[in-house]
Design a protein around this motif. Structure first.
Motif, mmCIF file in Angstrom:
data_model
loop_
_atom_site.group_PDB
_atom_site.id
_atom_site.type_symbol
_atom_site.label_atom_id
_atom_site.label_comp_id
_atom_site.label_asym_id
_atom_site.label_seq_id
_atom_site.Cartn_x
_atom_site.Cartn_y
_atom_site.Cartn_z
ATOM 1 N N GLN A 23 -9.304 7.673 -6.551
ATOM 2 C CA GLN A 23 -10.095 7.485 -5.330
ATOM 3 C C GLN A 23 -9.555 8.344 -4.195
ATOM 4 O O GLN A 23 -10.319 8.865 -3.385
ATOM 5 C CB GLN A 23 -10.059 6.023 -4.891
ATOM 6 C CG GLN A 23 -10.705 5.072 -5.863
ATOM 7 C CD GLN A 23 -10.455 3.614 -5.479
ATOM 8 O OE1 GLN A 23 -9.770 3.327 -4.499
ATOM 9 N NE2 GLN A 23 -11.016 2.712 -6.262
ATOM 10 N N GLN A 24 -8.244 8.501 -4.109
ATOM 11 C CA GLN A 24 -7.608 9.214 -3.009
ATOM 12 C C GLN A 24 -7.576 10.728 -3.206
ATOM 13 O O GLN A 24 -7.479 11.468 -2.230
ATOM 14 C CB GLN A 24 -6.174 8.701 -2.811
ATOM 15 C CG GLN A 24 -6.089 7.229 -2.519
ATOM 16 C CD GLN A 24 -6.873 6.847 -1.277
ATOM 17 O OE1 GLN A 24 -6.733 7.465 -0.225
ATOM 18 N NE2 GLN A 24 -7.739 5.850 -1.400
ATOM 19 N N PHE A 25 -7.628 11.177 -4.447
ATOM 20 C CA PHE A 25 -7.549 12.603 -4.762
ATOM 21 C C PHE A 25 -8.799 13.004 -5.544
ATOM 22 O O PHE A 25 -8.868 12.815 -6.759
ATOM 23 C CB PHE A 25 -6.296 12.906 -5.601
ATOM 24 C CG PHE A 25 -5.009 12.607 -4.889
ATOM 25 C CD1 PHE A 25 -4.383 13.587 -4.144
ATOM 26 C CD2 PHE A 25 -4.435 11.348 -4.961
ATOM 27 C CE1 PHE A 25 -3.189 13.324 -3.485
ATOM 28 C CE2 PHE A 25 -3.253 11.073 -4.302
ATOM 29 C CZ PHE A 25 -2.631 12.049 -3.565
ATOM 30 N N ASP A 52 2.539 12.822 -8.440
ATOM 31 C CA ASP A 52 3.732 11.991 -8.618
ATOM 32 C C ASP A 52 4.954 12.663 -7.983
ATOM 33 O O ASP A 52 5.740 12.012 -7.294
ATOM 34 C CB ASP A 52 3.971 11.743 -10.107
ATOM 35 C CG ASP A 52 5.168 10.841 -10.357
ATOM 36 O OD1 ASP A 52 5.236 9.758 -9.748
ATOM 37 O OD2 ASP A 52 6.038 11.232 -11.166
ATOM 38 N N ARG A 53 5.097 13.957 -8.206
ATOM 39 C CA ARG A 53 6.234 14.682 -7.635
ATOM 40 C C ARG A 53 6.180 14.668 -6.113
ATOM 41 O O ARG A 53 7.174 14.382 -5.443
ATOM 42 C CB ARG A 53 6.256 16.128 -8.141
ATOM 43 C CG ARG A 53 7.398 16.966 -7.571
ATOM 44 C CD ARG A 53 7.462 18.345 -8.191
ATOM 45 N NE ARG A 53 6.185 19.037 -8.282
ATOM 46 C CZ ARG A 53 5.648 19.749 -7.295
ATOM 47 N NH1 ARG A 53 6.253 19.867 -6.145
ATOM 48 N NH2 ARG A 53 4.494 20.355 -7.471
ATOM 49 N N LEU A 54 4.999 14.946 -5.557
ATOM 50 C CA LEU A 54 4.871 14.983 -4.102
ATOM 51 C C LEU A 54 5.118 13.620 -3.467
ATOM 52 O O LEU A 54 5.848 13.508 -2.479
ATOM 53 C CB LEU A 54 3.482 15.500 -3.702
ATOM 54 C CG LEU A 54 3.192 16.963 -3.990
ATOM 55 C CD1 LEU A 54 1.744 17.281 -3.672
ATOM 56 C CD2 LEU A 54 4.116 17.867 -3.204
ATOM 57 N N VAL A 55 4.535 12.596 -4.038
ATOM 58 C CA VAL A 55 4.604 11.266 -3.436
ATOM 59 C C VAL A 55 5.940 10.579 -3.737
ATOM 60 O O VAL A 55 6.597 10.065 -2.824
ATOM 61 C CB VAL A 55 3.422 10.393 -3.913
ATOM 62 C CG1 VAL A 55 3.560 8.957 -3.449
ATOM 63 C CG2 VAL A 55 2.110 10.981 -3.422
ATOM 64 N N ASN A 56 6.354 10.578 -4.969
ATOM 65 C CA ASN A 56 7.521 9.788 -5.364
ATOM 66 C C ASN A 56 8.846 10.535 -5.323
ATOM 67 O O ASN A 56 9.894 9.901 -5.316
ATOM 68 C CB ASN A 56 7.303 9.188 -6.751
ATOM 69 C CG ASN A 56 6.162 8.196 -6.752
ATOM 70 O OD1 ASN A 56 5.978 7.453 -5.801
ATOM 71 N ND2 ASN A 56 5.377 8.206 -7.807
ATOM 72 N N LEU A 62 0.175 9.758 0.774
ATOM 73 C CA LEU A 62 -0.976 10.119 -0.059
ATOM 74 C C LEU A 62 -1.873 11.118 0.671
ATOM 75 O O LEU A 62 -2.340 12.077 0.065
ATOM 76 C CB LEU A 62 -1.766 8.877 -0.459
ATOM 77 C CG LEU A 62 -1.066 7.937 -1.435
ATOM 78 C CD1 LEU A 62 -1.942 6.723 -1.720
ATOM 79 C CD2 LEU A 62 -0.698 8.638 -2.717
ATOM 80 N N LYS A 63 -2.091 10.902 1.967
ATOM 81 C CA LYS A 63 -2.911 11.844 2.735
ATOM 82 C C LYS A 63 -2.247 13.211 2.805
ATOM 83 O O LYS A 63 -2.894 14.241 2.665
ATOM 84 C CB LYS A 63 -3.145 11.326 4.154
ATOM 85 C CG LYS A 63 -4.234 10.311 4.271
ATOM 86 C CD LYS A 63 -4.486 10.000 5.737
ATOM 87 C CE LYS A 63 -5.636 9.030 5.867
ATOM 88 N NZ LYS A 63 -5.953 8.733 7.273
#
Length: 128
Positions: A23-25, A52-56, A62-63
């Protein structure tokens, strides 16, 4: 093609997180079979890996991750998850000498990087 269960296990994410990321991407669009069953192609798995790499790992929101991906400011040179055998673990460096300099354009300068490494080393020493 991989099922949502296989992808979630490979990245150690819950299936509902993957569904939320869809939904977000908008660029993450796995195939949906009858009954809503999701099948992830190699491109979808690479996108999940990038998110996953960017967020975690890199701490993006997320934005922020969505903006970085759509602007093309993301390095996708990491191997795709489908190319990594299951059960393979990555070595985590324990000292600053093992870590390659992580300086990106617009990123922290060398002095900030040195301060962060010193903090990491002190924390590691405290755990031992």
């Amino acid at each position: 093609m991989r099922t949502i269960g296989e992808v979630s296990a490979a990245f150690r994410l819950k299936p509902h997180v993957l569904r939320y990321w869809e939904q977000q991407f908008p660029m993450l669009q796995p195939l949906k079979r009858s009954g809503g069953r999701r099948l992830y192609r190699a491109d979808d798995i690479a996108m999940v890996e990038t998110i996953d790499r960017l967020v975690n790992q890199e701490g993006y929101t997320l934005k922020g991750a969505a903006k970085a991906i759509s602007a093309g400011n993301v390095d996708n040179t990491a191997p795709a998850a489908s190319a990594i055998p299951r059960g393979t673990t990555m070595a985590i460096p324990e000292t600053a000498a093992e870590v390659a300099p992580a300086v990106r354009p617009g990123g922290p300068g060398p002095e900030v990087t040195q301060q962060l490494r010193a903090i990491r080393d002190r924390l590691a020493a405290a755990l031992n």
